[in-house]
Design a protein around this motif. Structure first.
Motif, PDB file in Angstrom:
ATOM      1  N   UNK A 166      -0.547  -5.134   4.327  1.00 20.01           N
ATOM      2  CA  UNK A 166      -0.024  -4.793   3.117  1.00 20.01           C
ATOM      3  C   UNK A 166       0.545  -3.459   3.352  1.00 20.01           C
ATOM      4  N   UNK A 175       0.016   6.985   2.420  1.00 24.48           N
ATOM      5  CA  UNK A 175      -1.054   7.665   2.665  1.00 24.48           C
ATOM      6  C   UNK A 175      -2.389   6.681   3.044  1.00 24.48           C
ATOM      7  N   UNK A 176      -2.233   5.770   2.063  1.00 19.01           N
ATOM      8  CA  UNK A 176      -3.341   4.845   2.190  1.00 19.01           C
ATOM      9  C   UNK A 176      -3.415   3.981   3.662  1.00 19.01           C
ATOM     10  N   UNK A 215       0.695  -1.289   0.125  1.00 16.91           N
ATOM     11  CA  UNK A 215       0.050   0.112  -0.069  1.00 16.91           C
ATOM     12  C   UNK A 215       0.890   1.043   0.054  1.00 16.91           C
ATOM     13  N   UNK A 239     -11.553  -7.595   8.240  1.00 17.96           N
ATOM     14  CA  UNK A 239     -11.425  -7.148   6.739  1.00 17.96           C
ATOM     15  C   UNK A 239     -10.258  -5.996   6.469  1.00 17.96           C
ATOM     16  N   UNK A 240     -10.234  -5.131   7.653  1.00 18.71           N
ATOM     17  CA  UNK A 240      -9.258  -4.130   7.415  1.00 18.71           C
ATOM     18  C   UNK A 240      -7.928  -4.553   7.837  1.00 18.71           C
ATOM     19  N   UNK A 249      -4.668   6.024   6.364  1.00 20.81           N
ATOM     20  CA  UNK A 249      -6.090   5.802   6.422  1.00 20.81           C
ATOM     21  C   UNK A 249      -6.572   4.517   7.145  1.00 20.81           C
ATOM     22  N   UNK A 250      -5.874   3.415   6.561  1.00 20.73           N
ATOM     23  CA  UNK A 250      -6.412   2.362   7.323  1.00 20.73           C
ATOM     24  C   UNK A 250      -6.022   2.132   8.895  1.00 20.73           C
ATOM     25  N   UNK A 301      -6.158  -6.153   5.031  1.00 16.40           N
ATOM     26  CA  UNK A 301      -5.653  -5.313   3.891  1.00 16.40           C
ATOM     27  C   UNK A 301      -4.580  -4.420   4.597  1.00 16.40           C
TER      28      UNK A 301
END
Lengths: 128, 80
Positions: B64, B9-10, B6, B57-58, B13-14, B61
């Motif tokens: 990564x 910045x993503x 990722x 689910x978070x 957010x996560x 992701x």
């Protein structure tokens, strides 16, 4: 202003008022979640991250709707009768300020004596 | 399997989404013990189940993120 928490007058309508407060917190969390996710969606680029956040956003909006409906039905929230809402707002604030001024807890709340070891013992942090 | 790292910045957010969800789960779980209204309690329980699923689910992701690291199995948190 009554600052005696043991006065039974304070338990009048207490369950209703407590539930209204918890529901309001729940509603605000749902709302904040929807807003946070909307903002996150415009900050992400990866398609799978976007798909995940969009999915969570949809669930969040649906949950927010459910909480709103429940609160309206229970008369804890009046989005159309604004003078009703105004009265609730002012009374909740007044009541919580009163509770805020009560001495509800013992002076020492560390409760360390209730544990058989300090939380940081495994890293050698007795005085951490 | 195509699992690119990722962007920073993503990942941030996560990080924020995951921590927000974790705190919401804690609150909905704890408040069920204080609530009187059974319908409100049921809705909070729904939130607990939904949040648990969303956290999983978070986490999948978030794994990564460029700064990901092995997570110990022990339930004791790293607090230092």
């Amino acid at each position: 202003m009554n600052t005696d928490y043991q006065d039974p007058i304070n338990s009048l309508n207490m369950p209703e008022m407590a539930d209204m407060t918890f529901a309001m917190d729940f509603l605000l969390r749902a709302k904040e979640g929807v807003r946070n996710l909307s903002i996150s969606l415009t900050e992400t680029a990866s398609p799978d991250v976007k798909a995940l956040l969009r999915n969570h956003l949809k669930q969040g909006i649906a949950l927010h709707q459910e909480i709103t409906d429940l609160m309206i039905r229970k008369k804890w929230f009046h989005p159309y009768e604004l003078n009703e809402q105004y009265q609730l707002d002012q009374l909740s604030a007044k009541n919580m300020v009163m509770i805020g001024q009560m001495n509800l807890f013992p002076d020492d709340t560390s409760r360390k004596g209730m544990f058989d070891r300090t939380p940081d013992e495994h890293i050698g942090g007795h005085n951490a | 399997m195509n699992t690119p790292t990722l962007a920073p910045h993503e990942s941030m957010e996560l990080h924020e989404a995951l921590n927000f969800k974790t705190l919401c789960l804690a609150k909905s779980k704890l408040m069920q013990g204080l609530v009187f209204d059974q319908e409100l309690k049921a809705l909070m329980q729904k939130d607990v189940l939904q949040s648990t699923q969303q956290i999983a689910e978070l986490q999948a992701i978030y794994a990564r993120a460029p700064f990901q690291a092995p997570v110990p199995n022990s339930p004791t948190p790293i607090t230092h």
